[in-house]
Write a protein that holds these residues in place. Sequence first.
Motif, PDB file in Angstrom:
ATOM      1  N   ALA A   1       1.890 -13.031   3.300  1.00 21.92           N
ATOM      2  CA  ALA A   1       1.098 -13.479   4.445  1.00 21.92           C
ATOM      3  C   ALA A   1       1.709 -12.965   5.750  1.00 21.92           C
ATOM      4  O   ALA A   1       0.992 -12.566   6.668  1.00 21.92           O
ATOM      5  CB  ALA A   1       1.015 -15.012   4.465  1.00 21.92           C
ATOM      6  N   PHE A   2       3.040 -12.933   5.806  1.00 22.03           N
ATOM      7  CA  PHE A   2       3.716 -12.414   6.997  1.00 22.03           C
ATOM      8  C   PHE A   2       3.461 -10.916   7.137  1.00 22.03           C
ATOM      9  O   PHE A   2       3.142 -10.436   8.228  1.00 22.03           O
ATOM     10  CB  PHE A   2       5.214 -12.706   6.914  1.00 22.03           C
ATOM     11  CG  PHE A   2       6.014 -12.051   8.003  1.00 22.03           C
ATOM     12  CD1 PHE A   2       5.874 -12.443   9.318  1.00 22.03           C
ATOM     13  CD2 PHE A   2       6.900 -11.037   7.708  1.00 22.03           C
ATOM     14  CE1 PHE A   2       6.604 -11.839  10.329  1.00 22.03           C
ATOM     15  CE2 PHE A   2       7.640 -10.425   8.700  1.00 22.03           C
ATOM     16  CZ  PHE A   2       7.485 -10.828  10.018  1.00 22.03           C
ATOM     17  N   ARG A   3       3.605 -10.172   6.043  1.00 19.83           N
ATOM     18  CA  ARG A   3       3.392  -8.724   6.095  1.00 19.83           C
ATOM     19  C   ARG A   3       1.943  -8.382   6.439  1.00 19.83           C
ATOM     20  O   ARG A   3       1.673  -7.361   7.076  1.00 19.83           O
ATOM     21  CB  ARG A   3       3.773  -8.068   4.767  1.00 19.83           C
ATOM     22  CG  ARG A   3       5.243  -8.085   4.442  1.00 19.83           C
ATOM     23  CD  ARG A   3       6.005  -7.102   5.229  1.00 19.83           C
ATOM     24  NE  ARG A   3       5.558  -5.764   4.877  1.00 19.83           N
ATOM     25  CZ  ARG A   3       6.055  -4.660   5.360  1.00 19.83           C
ATOM     26  NH1 ARG A   3       7.035  -4.721   6.201  1.00 19.83           N
ATOM     27  NH2 ARG A   3       5.602  -3.489   5.007  1.00 19.83           N
ATOM     28  N   ALA A   4       1.005  -9.234   6.038  1.00 16.48           N
ATOM     29  CA  ALA A   4      -0.408  -8.992   6.338  1.00 16.48           C
ATOM     30  C   ALA A   4      -0.751  -9.331   7.776  1.00 16.48           C
ATOM     31  O   ALA A   4      -1.831  -8.982   8.258  1.00 16.48           O
ATOM     32  CB  ALA A   4      -1.284  -9.811   5.392  1.00 16.48           C
TER      33      ALA A   4
ATOM     34  N   HIS B   1       0.814  -1.210   0.000  1.00 11.87           N
ATOM     35  CA  HIS B   1       0.000   0.000   0.000  1.00 11.87           C
ATOM     36  C   HIS B   1       0.849   1.263   0.000  1.00 11.87           C
ATOM     37  O   HIS B   1       0.373   2.321  -0.367  1.00 11.87           O
ATOM     38  CB  HIS B   1      -0.947  -0.003   1.199  1.00 11.87           C
ATOM     39  CG  HIS B   1      -1.881  -1.167   1.182  1.00 11.87           C
ATOM     40  ND1 HIS B   1      -2.881  -1.311   0.245  1.00 11.87           N
ATOM     41  CD2 HIS B   1      -1.952  -2.267   1.962  1.00 11.87           C
ATOM     42  CE1 HIS B   1      -3.533  -2.438   0.458  1.00 11.87           C
ATOM     43  NE2 HIS B   1      -2.986  -3.038   1.503  1.00 11.87           N
ATOM     44  N   THR B   2       2.069   1.158   0.462  1.00  5.45           N
ATOM     45  CA  THR B   2       2.963   2.311   0.469  1.00  5.45           C
ATOM     46  C   THR B   2       4.263   1.933  -0.226  1.00  5.45           C
ATOM     47  O   THR B   2       4.562   0.745  -0.414  1.00  5.45           O
ATOM     48  CB  THR B   2       3.290   2.755   1.912  1.00  5.45           C
ATOM     49  OG1 THR B   2       4.033   1.725   2.557  1.00  5.45           O
ATOM     50  CG2 THR B   2       2.031   3.086   2.692  1.00  5.45           C
ATOM     51  N   LEU B   3       5.036   2.927  -0.581  1.00  2.00           N
ATOM     52  CA  LEU B   3       6.320   2.680  -1.232  1.00  2.00           C
ATOM     53  C   LEU B   3       7.271   1.947  -0.285  1.00  2.00           C
ATOM     54  O   LEU B   3       8.048   1.085  -0.710  1.00  2.00           O
ATOM     55  CB  LEU B   3       6.935   4.007  -1.689  1.00  2.00           C
ATOM     56  CG  LEU B   3       8.103   3.916  -2.643  1.00  2.00           C
ATOM     57  CD1 LEU B   3       7.711   3.156  -3.898  1.00  2.00           C
ATOM     58  CD2 LEU B   3       8.592   5.297  -3.007  1.00  2.00           C
ATOM     59  N   GLU B   4       7.176   2.252   1.011  1.00  2.00           N
ATOM     60  CA  GLU B   4       8.013   1.571   1.996  1.00  2.00           C
ATOM     61  C   GLU B   4       7.687   0.074   2.041  1.00  2.00           C
ATOM     62  O   GLU B   4       8.578  -0.770   2.107  1.00  2.00           O
ATOM     63  CB  GLU B   4       7.812   2.200   3.386  1.00  2.00           C
ATOM     64  CG  GLU B   4       8.762   1.693   4.430  1.00  2.00           C
ATOM     65  CD  GLU B   4      10.211   2.021   4.142  1.00  2.00           C
ATOM     66  OE1 GLU B   4      11.076   1.201   4.516  1.00  2.00           O
ATOM     67  OE2 GLU B   4      10.486   3.078   3.543  1.00  2.00           O
ATOM     68  N   ASP B   5       6.392  -0.261   1.994  1.00  2.00           N
ATOM     69  CA  ASP B   5       5.988  -1.668   1.955  1.00  2.00           C
ATOM     70  C   ASP B   5       6.482  -2.343   0.678  1.00  2.00           C
ATOM     71  O   ASP B   5       6.900  -3.495   0.694  1.00  2.00           O
ATOM     72  CB  ASP B   5       4.461  -1.802   2.025  1.00  2.00           C
ATOM     73  CG  ASP B   5       3.917  -1.516   3.404  1.00  2.00           C
ATOM     74  OD1 ASP B   5       4.710  -1.491   4.365  1.00  2.00           O
ATOM     75  OD2 ASP B   5       2.694  -1.312   3.518  1.00  2.00           O
TER      76      ASP B   5
ATOM     77  N   ARG C   1      10.256  -9.257   1.097  1.00  2.00           N
ATOM     78  CA  ARG C   1       9.349 -10.364   1.423  1.00  2.00           C
ATOM     79  C   ARG C   1       8.041 -10.275   0.644  1.00  2.00           C
ATOM     80  O   ARG C   1       7.349 -11.285   0.488  1.00  2.00           O
ATOM     81  CB  ARG C   1       9.076 -10.393   2.922  1.00  2.00           C
ATOM     82  CG  ARG C   1      10.307 -10.790   3.721  1.00  2.00           C
ATOM     83  CD  ARG C   1      10.029 -10.746   5.179  1.00  2.00           C
ATOM     84  NE  ARG C   1       9.832  -9.364   5.592  1.00  2.00           N
ATOM     85  CZ  ARG C   1      10.088  -8.899   6.785  1.00  2.00           C
ATOM     86  NH1 ARG C   1      10.509  -9.704   7.722  1.00  2.00           N
ATOM     87  NH2 ARG C   1       9.908  -7.633   7.084  1.00  2.00           N
ATOM     88  N   ILE C   2       7.695  -9.100   0.161  1.00  2.00           N
ATOM     89  CA  ILE C   2       6.459  -8.924  -0.596  1.00  2.00           C
ATOM     90  C   ILE C   2       6.495  -9.734  -1.889  1.00  2.00           C
ATOM     91  O   ILE C   2       5.465 -10.055  -2.458  1.00  2.00           O
ATOM     92  CB  ILE C   2       6.247  -7.412  -0.899  1.00  2.00           C
ATOM     93  CG1 ILE C   2       5.977  -6.650   0.387  1.00  2.00           C
ATOM     94  CG2 ILE C   2       5.150  -7.168  -1.893  1.00  2.00           C
ATOM     95  CD1 ILE C   2       4.655  -6.939   1.028  1.00  2.00           C
TER      96      ILE C   2
ATOM     97  N   GLU D   1       6.666 -18.597  12.162  1.00  2.00           N
ATOM     98  CA  GLU D   1       6.001 -19.379  11.120  1.00  2.00           C
ATOM     99  C   GLU D   1       6.572 -19.039   9.742  1.00  2.00           C
ATOM    100  O   GLU D   1       6.743 -19.930   8.901  1.00  2.00           O
ATOM    101  CB  GLU D   1       4.495 -19.129  11.165  1.00  2.00           C
ATOM    102  CG  GLU D   1       3.873 -19.662  12.437  1.00  2.00           C
ATOM    103  CD  GLU D   1       2.557 -19.013  12.795  1.00  2.00           C
ATOM    104  OE1 GLU D   1       1.961 -19.455  13.786  1.00  2.00           O
ATOM    105  OE2 GLU D   1       2.129 -18.064  12.107  1.00  2.00           O
ATOM    106  N   TYR D   2       6.895 -17.776   9.528  1.00  2.00           N
ATOM    107  CA  TYR D   2       7.518 -17.368   8.264  1.00  2.00           C
ATOM    108  C   TYR D   2       8.865 -18.077   8.088  1.00  2.00           C
ATOM    109  O   TYR D   2       9.159 -18.611   7.014  1.00  2.00           O
ATOM    110  CB  TYR D   2       7.694 -15.844   8.234  1.00  2.00           C
ATOM    111  CG  TYR D   2       8.493 -15.351   7.061  1.00  2.00           C
ATOM    112  CD1 TYR D   2       7.917 -15.250   5.808  1.00  2.00           C
ATOM    113  CD2 TYR D   2       9.826 -14.994   7.204  1.00  2.00           C
ATOM    114  CE1 TYR D   2       8.652 -14.807   4.725  1.00  2.00           C
ATOM    115  CE2 TYR D   2      10.569 -14.548   6.134  1.00  2.00           C
ATOM    116  CZ  TYR D   2       9.976 -14.449   4.890  1.00  2.00           C
ATOM    117  OH  TYR D   2      10.709 -14.019   3.808  1.00  2.00           O
TER     118      TYR D   2
END
Length: 185
Positions: free
Chosen positions: A69-72, A52-56, A61-62, A79-80
């Motif tokens: 799933a980890f970022r969400a 959703h952002t440039l940083e994300d 990992r995205i 688990e990751y």
Amino acid sequence: MLTSSAKRARKGRARAIVPREPNGQRQRSVKAERDAALSVVLGARLRHGHAHTLEDARDPRIATALGRAFRAGSISKREYDAGELYAAAFRSAAGLLGIPAPYPRCPDAARASGPEIDESTAAKIKRDFWDANAALGNAGRAAWREVREVAVMDNDCDSPATLQFGLRALAVHYRLPVDEKEKAA
């Protein structure tokens, strides 16, 4: 009066003092090329809704379903890590066991030429893979399928609870330390 070497140095076009390639051409800006390629990747991650952002979007990992799933927040760091270990075990064993590449989108790294693996190392890789598969199988067929789809096949998660259950079984198998959040829960 100029000497003959000074006259020769002045002849022709002035040459800029810049770093040069071995063939004499100016070195290209690696940063500019990297930024151009990175802008395409970041734009795609934003456009596809993975960030959703440039940083994300800059988070590496995205790029994988497990990382998304980890970022969400669907899975914990433990688990990751378990999913990453399982995916690495699968890739290592796939080349030894002759399992076909999970998806044709990229070259199969397991079959790339590299140093020969001795039989004891090959046996350890296979044993580790089958042990992890057994631990995941004990969590149930649905958990095994979900973990394989997300961690190995890189498909997005259908059932976060099932994925979490399977990854927790793998985390116990790999003896990963429990997160503080999991201790509190």
